[in-house]
Design a protein around this motif. Structure first.
Motif, PDB file in Angstrom:
ATOM      1  N   GLY A  36      39.682  38.805  48.691  1.00  0.00           N
ATOM      2  CA  GLY A  36      39.887  37.706  49.620  1.00  0.00           C
ATOM      3  C   GLY A  36      41.048  36.814  49.254  1.00  0.00           C
ATOM      4  N   GLY A  37      41.535  36.891  48.003  1.00  0.00           N
ATOM      5  CA  GLY A  37      42.628  36.026  47.561  1.00  0.00           C
ATOM      6  C   GLY A  37      43.921  36.786  47.371  1.00  0.00           C
ATOM      7  N   ALA A  38      44.918  36.068  46.837  1.00  0.00           N
ATOM      8  CA  ALA A  38      46.226  36.689  46.616  1.00  0.00           C
ATOM      9  C   ALA A  38      46.146  37.737  45.514  1.00  0.00           C
ATOM     10  N   GLN A  39      45.263  37.513  44.527  1.00  0.00           N
ATOM     11  CA  GLN A  39      45.071  38.453  43.434  1.00  0.00           C
ATOM     12  C   GLN A  39      43.639  38.997  43.478  1.00  0.00           C
ATOM     13  N   PRO A  40      43.457  40.297  43.162  1.00  0.00           N
ATOM     14  CA  PRO A  40      42.110  40.884  43.205  1.00  0.00           C
ATOM     15  C   PRO A  40      41.288  40.497  41.974  1.00  0.00           C
ATOM     16  N   ASN A  41      40.873  39.223  41.925  1.00  0.00           N
ATOM     17  CA  ASN A  41      40.166  38.719  40.761  1.00  0.00           C
ATOM     18  C   ASN A  41      38.852  38.050  41.147  1.00  0.00           C
ATOM     19  N   ILE A  42      37.887  38.070  40.206  1.00  0.00           N
ATOM     20  CA  ILE A  42      36.715  37.215  40.295  1.00  0.00           C
ATOM     21  C   ILE A  42      36.722  36.338  39.051  1.00  0.00           C
ATOM     22  N   SER A  43      35.806  35.396  38.982  1.00  0.00           N
ATOM     23  CA  SER A  43      35.785  34.448  37.874  1.00  0.00           C
ATOM     24  C   SER A  43      34.406  34.406  37.229  1.00  0.00           C
ATOM     25  N   GLN A  44      34.329  33.766  36.071  1.00  0.00           N
ATOM     26  CA  GLN A  44      33.030  33.556  35.450  1.00  0.00           C
ATOM     27  C   GLN A  44      32.119  32.743  36.364  1.00  0.00           C
ATOM     28  N   LYS A  45      32.692  31.816  37.118  1.00  0.00           N
ATOM     29  CA  LYS A  45      31.872  31.009  38.037  1.00  0.00           C
ATOM     30  C   LYS A  45      31.229  31.882  39.103  1.00  0.00           C
TER      31      LYS A  45
END
Length: 246
Positions: free
Chosen positions: A155-164
């Motif tokens: 969904g964002g500019a980079q294919p990342n998720i976060s600890q949150k």
């Protein structure tokens, strides 16, 4: 990057992962849910400065997100030194730790350490707060949630998720024995492609059976289609070769 369809996800996934999704969806309807942060602690690593050559080439395994393989992790591509460890956010996680990739194409993929190892900041270590939360059950929980994590990351500019994102994921509070049985059921299914319904409750078996039967039939049809496509291709080549030789 656009989101992928669930049908495409199913086609690319092992049958055990799809069944895991069915099981965890059922558990979420029948059990209390808590944010994952209430049952596990999370941590990530770091990257020693690449400009300092003395930080690399040591004896400490150092893992990146692309090395998460949804199974046991027995080795690393790179190693760091004690100096690299001490002069970065990297930390050593013990053998048996559950890891989850947060960045890049492997976001949401998991691994279980079969060695003591450090990681970079793109890998999240997940540590149960007490013995009531089974690590292998968590392992399958994350695999069942990967489609969700993939679409969040895209969904964002980079294919990342976060600890949150990981800590906010709703987790079903299941009795310990059932956790162990579900993890064993799914591991057996992944290894043998057969189901042992004695390991899971009757209310789970019904939806699992219908899904397993459907996917098994679909896979047989897919395999048959591939065979027919191969036969057609070979026939075309034979006809072409015959035409050239005349």
């Amino acid at each position: 990057m656009g989101k992928i369809s669930y049908s495409d996800h199913v086609k690319k996934s092992d049958i055990s992962v799809v069944i895991a999704e069915i099981i965890f969806n059922s558990l979420k309807k029948t059990h209390n849910l808590l944010p994952l942060s209430e049952v596990v602690n999370t941590s990530s690593g770091g990257t020693p400065s690449r400009t300092n050559q003395s930080y690399y080439g040591g004896q400490i395994p150092w893992l990146k997100s692309g090395e998460m393989n949804d199974s046991l992790i027995t080795k690393s591509e790179e190693f760091i030194t004690e100096a690299g460890l001490n002069n970065s956010s990297a930390k050593i996680f013990p053998k048996g730790t559950l890891l989850v990739a947060m960045y890049g194409a492997t976001a949401g993929k998991t691994g279980i350490l079969d060695i003591d190892a450090s990681t970079n900041q793109a890998v999240c270590a997940v540590i149960p707060k007490d013995k009531n939360t089974n690590r292998d059950f968590l392992f399958w929980f994350f695999r069942a949630n990967r489609f969700y994590y993939i679409n969040i990351s895209r969904g964002g500019a980079q294919p990342n998720i976060s600890q949150k994102v990981i800590k906010d994921t709703k987790f079903p509070i299941v009795e310990e024995e059932l956790q162990k049985n579900i993890a064993r059921f799914l591991s057996n299914l992944e290894r043998t492609k057969e189901v042992d319904y004695s390991l899971i409750q009757a209310y789970l078996s019904k939806s699992v059976k219908s899904t397993f039967d459907y996917l098994s039939c679909w896979q047989k049809l897919e395999n048959e289609n591939k065979k027919q496509e191969l036969y057609i291709s070979q026939l075309k080549q034979a006809i072409l070769q015959e035409a050239i030789s005349d």
